[in-house]
Motif scaffolding. Structure first.
Motif, PDB file in Angstrom:
ATOM      1  N   ALA A  57       0.994  -1.318  -0.125  1.00 45.12           N
ATOM      2  CA  ALA A  57      -0.006   0.098  -0.154  1.00 45.12           C
ATOM      3  C   ALA A  57       0.833   1.322   0.015  1.00 45.12           C
ATOM      4  O   ALA A  57       0.378   2.471  -0.189  1.00 45.12           O
ATOM      5  CB  ALA A  57      -0.941   0.130   1.083  1.00 45.12           C
ATOM      6  N   CYS A  58       1.969   0.963   0.166  1.00 46.46           N
ATOM      7  CA  CYS A  58       3.141   2.351   0.301  1.00 46.46           C
ATOM      8  C   CYS A  58       3.115   3.114  -1.018  1.00 46.46           C
ATOM      9  O   CYS A  58       3.936   2.428  -2.079  1.00 46.46           O
ATOM     10  CB  CYS A  58       4.337   2.025   0.979  1.00 46.46           C
ATOM     11  SG  CYS A  58       5.330   3.584   1.179  1.00 46.46           S
ATOM     12  N   PRO A  59       2.573   4.411  -1.044  1.00 50.66           N
ATOM     13  CA  PRO A  59       2.676   4.984  -2.402  1.00 50.66           C
ATOM     14  C   PRO A  59       4.050   5.401  -2.974  1.00 50.66           C
ATOM     15  O   PRO A  59       4.296   5.721  -3.724  1.00 50.66           O
ATOM     16  CB  PRO A  59       1.472   6.043  -2.281  1.00 50.66           C
ATOM     17  CG  PRO A  59       1.492   6.290  -0.643  1.00 50.66           C
ATOM     18  CD  PRO A  59       1.830   5.133  -0.296  1.00 50.66           C
ATOM     19  N   SER A  61       6.968   3.641  -1.963  1.00 45.77           N
ATOM     20  CA  SER A  61       7.937   2.305  -2.223  1.00 45.77           C
ATOM     21  C   SER A  61       8.582   2.487  -1.046  1.00 45.77           C
ATOM     22  O   SER A  61      10.026   2.187  -1.330  1.00 45.77           O
ATOM     23  CB  SER A  61       8.305   2.091  -3.606  1.00 45.77           C
ATOM     24  OG  SER A  61       7.121   2.063  -4.381  1.00 45.77           O
TER      25      SER A  61
END
Lengths: 72, 408
Positions: A57-59, A61
């Protein structure tokens, strides 16, 4: 107390923007520090699946899953 | 002998502030990184540290455009601009917790780096098609032939907008930009914005209803389907988000592409460096974002009084967080005014920070990577032909008004 984790979350603070998607998916594994950036909490009560969801989910990265370091 | 006039640091729409924001905001930062602006009636934040702190402090600094100091005018005109306000007020970018958090969690699923990665082959193909005819011509209108077109097609296809409608949608979305990107809310802009919103909603509603019944492989379908703990977007929210994505998905990326070309023209050694090693597209993209990003700054307002870097912020005070200026702060970046495509670390604030960090960042990065890689492997040189570059008169967006290039 859960068994020693096989995996850990590793956060690149050059990339982390404090979006907090990870803390939503893995609230017991990741917290925001005083600078508003994610920190891994190894002793929390979390599952590997939660870590994987948080990483995905980390936009930015900024969060990756790594094998836990050998005993020190 | 003429006396030098004290520069007018309060006019954020002056010629200098618009066309040479680096020098202008450096003067502000030198006065005070958190500067009280009489005319704008709020704080202008230009230092890197306070900009980052401001963006991360969503507890005390609100993004809500429909309450507090930003809300008064727009809500006063509610009855005349019903559709505009109905849907703009569902833009989660202008919301605080808990609405923002729930919405972002849902929509984020479609914009993760992995979801966006699936678009790479198509983006690569589009870049090739659009850039294939650029070489060797006397002059290329870069905005209309490439920078405008690539992001519009990418976001339209990603969403699932039929090809024949994509330029209508883009025009309506540009009319909305007049409301969103411009300071104040002059009546004519609101009127045009209302008309544009009615058209966008009329366009999207039947498509959204269709996708709810007949799912396809596109973002509109995903917006209808995404779920988190039993929570889903309703029809109005799917439409609002679709409008937000068209709107946010092209203007910013277009300006980022243009900024990149201008920077490489000014620093030809960096162009040679990229050509010699096209694997530098990633760090080059980050440096373009830092050096001349497409959003100059965004507004917040204080929900409570607090001290902020030595300044007393009162409840209801407006604050403009200028990441464009923060990204040139010498306290945060060595040789801040030098364009260095290998810069590391590069903790720029171009996408904002904190819970409102740009949702589309992975997509913008992907488009830049593909475009730069094609350019660097196909063109020896890129030259800017304009004698002077002009930018649109807005505080928020860094929108170039024309860019003629020669690709050699």
């Amino acid at each position: 107390m859960s068994a020693k984790p096989k995996t850990i979350a590793w956060i690149d603070h050059n990339l982390c923007a404090g979006v907090s998607m990870c803390t939503a998916y893995a609230p017991d594994a990741i917290r925001l520090n005083a600078h508003g950036q994610a920190e891994f909490n190894a002793s929390g009560d979390w599952t590997d699946d939660q870590l994987l969801e948080a990483a995905d989910a980390c936009p930015m990265s900024a969060l990756s899953i790594r094998p836990a370091p050998a005993d020190t | 002998m003429q006396t030098l006039e004290k520069p007018d640091l309060d006019n954020l729409l002056s010629d200098e502030a618009i066309n040479n924001p680096f020098e202008f905001y450096t003067k502000l930062r030198n006065e005070n990184p958190v500067y009280w602006n009489e005319r704008w009636n709020g704080w202008i934040v230009t230092g890197y540290e306070p900009v980052i702190a401001g963006y991360r402090d969503a507890e005390r600094l609100s993004s809500d455009r429909f309450s507090g100091p930003f809300g008064k005018e727009i809500l006063a005109s509610k009855s005349d601009y019903e559709q505009l306000i109905h849907f703009l007020s569902r833009f989660f970018v202008w919301k605080d917790a808990p609405f923002h958090r729930q919405m972002r969690l849902l929509v984020n699923q479609a914009f993760t780096p992995r979801s966006v990665e699936a678009l790479r082959p198509r983006v690569r193909e589009l870049v090739r098609d659009l850039a294939g005819s650029l070489r060797g011509r006397d002059s290329v209108d870069f905005m209309s032939e490439f920078a405008f077109t690539l992001p519009v097609i990418v976001i339209a296809e990603f969403l699932g907008i039929p090809p024949e409608a994509r330029f209508d949608v883009r025009d309506w979305s540009n009319d909305l930009a007049g409301v969103v990107f411009t300071a104040g809310n002059a009546e004519d802009r609101l009127k045009i914005g209302e008309q544009a919103m009615v058209k966008l909603v009329d366009f999207f509603r039947p498509i959204v209803r269709d996708r709810m019944k007949n799912p396809k492989d596109d973002l509109l379908t995903r917006l209808c389907q995404i779920e988190d703990n039993g929570l889903k977007l309703n029809e109005e929210e799917v439409i609002a988000n679709a409008v937000l994505m068209v709107f946010a998905g092209h203007e910013t990326t277009m300006n980022l592409l243009a900024s990149g070309m201008v920077a490489f023209d000014r620093f030809p050694d960096q162009w040679d460096r990229l050509r010699a090693d096209p694997s530098m597209v990633k760090s080059a993209t980050e440096e373009i974002l830092r050096f001349d990003g497409p959003i100059k700054g965004l507004g917040r307002w204080a929900k409570e009084p607090f001290e902020f870097f030595g300044c007393d912020i009162a409840q209801g005070d407006r604050m403009l967080l200028m990441q464009h200026a923060a990204n040139r702060d010498p306290a945060a970046f060595e040789n801040a005014d030098t364009f260095d495509i290998g810069r590391f670390p590069n903790r720029h604030a171009a996408f904002g920070q904190g819970i409102h960090t740009c949702l589309g960042a992975p997509l913008a990065r992907l488009e830049l990577h593909e475009a730069l890689e094609y350019f660097a492997t196909h063109f020896d040189r890129v030259e800017v032909l304009n004698n002077e570059l002009k930018y649109a008169k807005t505080i928020v967006a860094r929108t170039i008004t024309g860019l003629n290039l020669r690709f050699v």
